[in-house]
Scaffold this motif. Structure first.
Motif, PDB file in Angstrom:
ATOM      1  N   SER A 190      14.563   7.751 -98.304  1.00  0.00           N
ATOM      2  CA  SER A 190      13.365   7.107 -97.761  1.00  0.00           C
ATOM      3  C   SER A 190      13.423   7.068 -96.238  1.00  0.00           C
ATOM      4  CB  SER A 190      13.219   5.683 -98.306  1.00  0.00           C
ATOM      5  OG  SER A 190      14.304   4.880 -97.909  1.00  0.00           O
TER       6      SER A 190
ATOM      7  N   ASP B 259      10.682   5.294 -93.150  1.00  0.00           N
ATOM      8  CA  ASP B 259       9.404   4.678 -92.799  1.00  0.00           C
ATOM      9  C   ASP B 259       9.136   4.948 -91.317  1.00  0.00           C
ATOM     10  OD1 ASP B 259       7.118   3.239 -92.601  1.00  0.00           O
ATOM     11  OD2 ASP B 259       7.999   1.281 -93.009  1.00  0.00           O
TER      12      ASP B 259
ATOM     13  N   LYS C 240       6.653   7.551 -98.248  1.00  0.00           N
ATOM     14  CA  LYS C 240       7.840   7.216 -97.451  1.00  0.00           C
ATOM     15  C   LYS C 240       9.123   7.658 -98.148  1.00  0.00           C
ATOM     16  CE  LYS C 240       5.030   5.102 -94.660  1.00  0.00           C
ATOM     17  NZ  LYS C 240       4.583   5.781 -93.417  1.00  0.00           N
ATOM     18  N   ARG C 241       9.006   8.598 -99.078  1.00  0.00           N
ATOM     19  CA  ARG C 241      10.174   9.120 -99.804  1.00  0.00           C
ATOM     20  C   ARG C 241      10.049  10.637 -99.908  1.00  0.00           C
ATOM     21  NH1 ARG C 241       8.260   5.620-103.549  1.00  0.00           N
ATOM     22  NH2 ARG C 241       8.129   7.283-105.094  1.00  0.00           N
TER      23      ARG C 241
END
Length: 536
Positions: free
Chosen positions: A320, A322, A308-309
């Motif tokens: 980031s 998500d 997620k980065r």
């Protein structure tokens, strides 16, 4: 054998409190458990925190006075913060896991009237998950306060299968979700319906990447958006649906579009850009034709999906996002992995949930309900009533469901065809002459595809690439021509099943058990061949 009743519950620091003789005139939830004449509690597991030791001792004495046959076990729990959900659940879970439950000898009631709201929620969850193999117990005070009155209690069984009304509501909710994913089209193809049923479950239960494969126009983009809208209706996503066709991304623009860039990262980067991955934060990112991404972008995408980065272009600071990834492709990524065009680690990551959407020609029984749906939609867009007459509809469907109809563009071809019919319909009636003209148009559009897709109209395949010279010498000319045509179909098909459906299109309808893939596999085996030998 009569089961013994065991109650597990928290001490109520307020409701169970009281000193002096006056406490017996007060309704105390835990004491009331043993005051019902028609119910015997054989054992009470009384949970409490250490600061309330004195009240726990008093309550144990009072319960034993009211019901000498009830065994009271005091269970001290160490909690720094009884309002911390993680801590409370962890302490209770540890205690429950070491508790010697004996369901064959005892029945368990989880008392949820006392304790903090956090404790009550945790007790509910532990019972719902069957860590406590029992039912919930809710006690209530008497409507009119009377000295010594135990009030009432109710048992709540969390086995939802016992509640017909609830079960019917869950079934209806699932039917509604399936109908939503299919856009309200009453599809008849059993394979497609089973596919959508599984996708519905996965869409609502998983946040893992989903891979949709299938030919162009099979509906991958449409299904991805419907999955997002279904998740949003259940409050599972808060962000947006972000769609990008990876085939349109080239060079430095590909990484910039997806991952963003810092000002000055490359010529033309005159300002910062967030990128589509960050735009999709909290939502769904649909990467259509993911197989067209370059290897560098594939590596960056893998890190973004797993961690997620990621790093925007020209930046030394990670950002980031998500999001849930849905990927689409009309290519066989297994072949791309084998030929080093697609990263094996990324393919493994996005292949947890992989679904192949069949083309329209593989779902002939679904053509009619889709035609009906498209006519209704076109009529709404045109603002006037439109319908087929019986002769015209029978003529259109007879052609549309025949092997002559290639539907090479799948639902895009069908939607365009129905749109033309609805637009040109005189007085809103689609008549046979209009259908005849449309069928001629479709035949013309597919003329090149027809030549490519018909083994008889194509050059024969050189079988020396799949068989030894010695094996070829043993074949009659008839067998050689037949095998060449079969191999031609296999090479034009994505899967063994798809090739089988094409080859056995007519005879499959006369069988009670249809297994096209097995029939083709046995034919190939007769010549010493496997699918991998002829599909390359």
């Amino acid at each position: 054998m009569t089961l013994k009743t065991v109650v597990i519950g928290f001490l109520g620091t307020q409701l169970d409190s009281g000193r002096g003789a006056g406490r017996w005139e007060k309704w105390r939830p835990t004491v009331s458990l043993v005051q019902h004449e028609d119910t015997q509690v054989h054992r009470l597991e009384l949970l409490y925190t250490l600061p309330h030791q004195a009240l726990a001792d008093q309550l144990k004495q009072d319960i034993e006075t009211a019901s000498p046959d009830t065994e009271v076990r005091l269970v001290p729990l160490e909690m720094a913060d009884p309002w911390d959900f993680g801590e409370v659940y962890g302490v209770l879970y540890d205690w429950v896991k070491q508790y010697p439950f004996q369901p064959e000898q005892e029945r368990y009631w989880t008392h949820i009237t006392t304790g903090t709201h956090v404790a009550q929620i945790c007790m509910f969850l532990l019972t719902e998950a069957r860590h406590i193999p029992g039912v919930l117990l809710q006690t209530s005070p008497p409507r009119k306060q009377r000295a010594g009155s135990p009030g009432s209690y109710a048992l709540i069984d969390l086995d939802l299968s016992r509640y017909d009304t609830l079960a019917q509501r869950f079934e209806q909710a699932q039917r509604d979700a399936l109908d939503f994913l299919k856009s309200g089209i009453a599809t008849r193809n059993p394979h497609f319906n089973a596919l959508i049923e599984e996708i519905e479950r996965v869409a609502l239960r998983s946040k893992a990447p989903i891979l949709l494969t299938g030919p162009t126009g099979a509906g991958k983009s449409h299904l991805a958006r419907r999955m997002f809208e279904l998740k949003k209706s259940r409050h599972q996503v808060a962000g947006d649906f972000v769609e990008v066709n990876c085939a349109t991304l080239q060079g430095e623009g590909a990484a910039s579009t997806l991952f963003g860039h810092k000002k000055g990262a490359f010529t033309g980067a005159v300002s910062d850009r967030a990128g589509l991955l960050r735009t999709a934060h909290g939502g769904v990112l649909f990467l259509d034709e993911i197989g067209e991404l370059g290897l560098d972008e594939q590596a960056m995408l893998l890190k973004a999906v797993e961690e997620k980065r990621f790093y925007p272009m020209g930046s030394d600071r990670e950002v980031s996002s998500d999001f849930q990834l849905i990927a689409g492709t009309n290519r066989d990524l297994r072949l791309d992995v084998r030929e080093w065009r697609f990263r094996e680690d990324l393919y493994a990551r996005i292949n947890l949930w992989s679904y192949t959407l069949p083309g329209l020609a593989q779902r002939p029984e679904d053509i009619e309900p889709n035609v009906d749906h498209l006519v209704t939609r076109c009529a709404a867009e045109l603002g006037r009533a439109v319908r087929f007459n019986a002769e015209a509809k029978a003529l259109y469907l007879r052609f549309a469901q025949s092997p002559e109809a290639l539907w090479s563009g799948n639902f895009r071809d069908l939607a365009a065809s129905v749109t033309r019919l609805c637009t040109l319909a005189v007085g809103g009636r689609i008549a046979a002459p209009l259908v005849e003209a449309e069928l001629q148009r479709l035949r013309w559009l597919w003329q090149m595809n027809q030549a490519d897709g018909n083994p008889a109209a194509s050059e024969t395949v050189d079988l020396s690439g799949v068989m030894s010279a010695e094996a070829l010498d043993q074949l009659d000319l008839f067998d050689r021509l037949q095998l060449s045509a079969v191999v031609q179909v296999c090479r034009a098909s994505r899967t063994l099943s798809e090739a089988g459906r094409t080859l056995f299109h007519r005879s499959r309808t006369q069988r009670t058990v249809v297994n096209d893939a097995d029939r083709l596999r046995k034919y190939l085996q007769k010549h010493g061949l496997r699918w991998d030998d002829v599909s390359r």
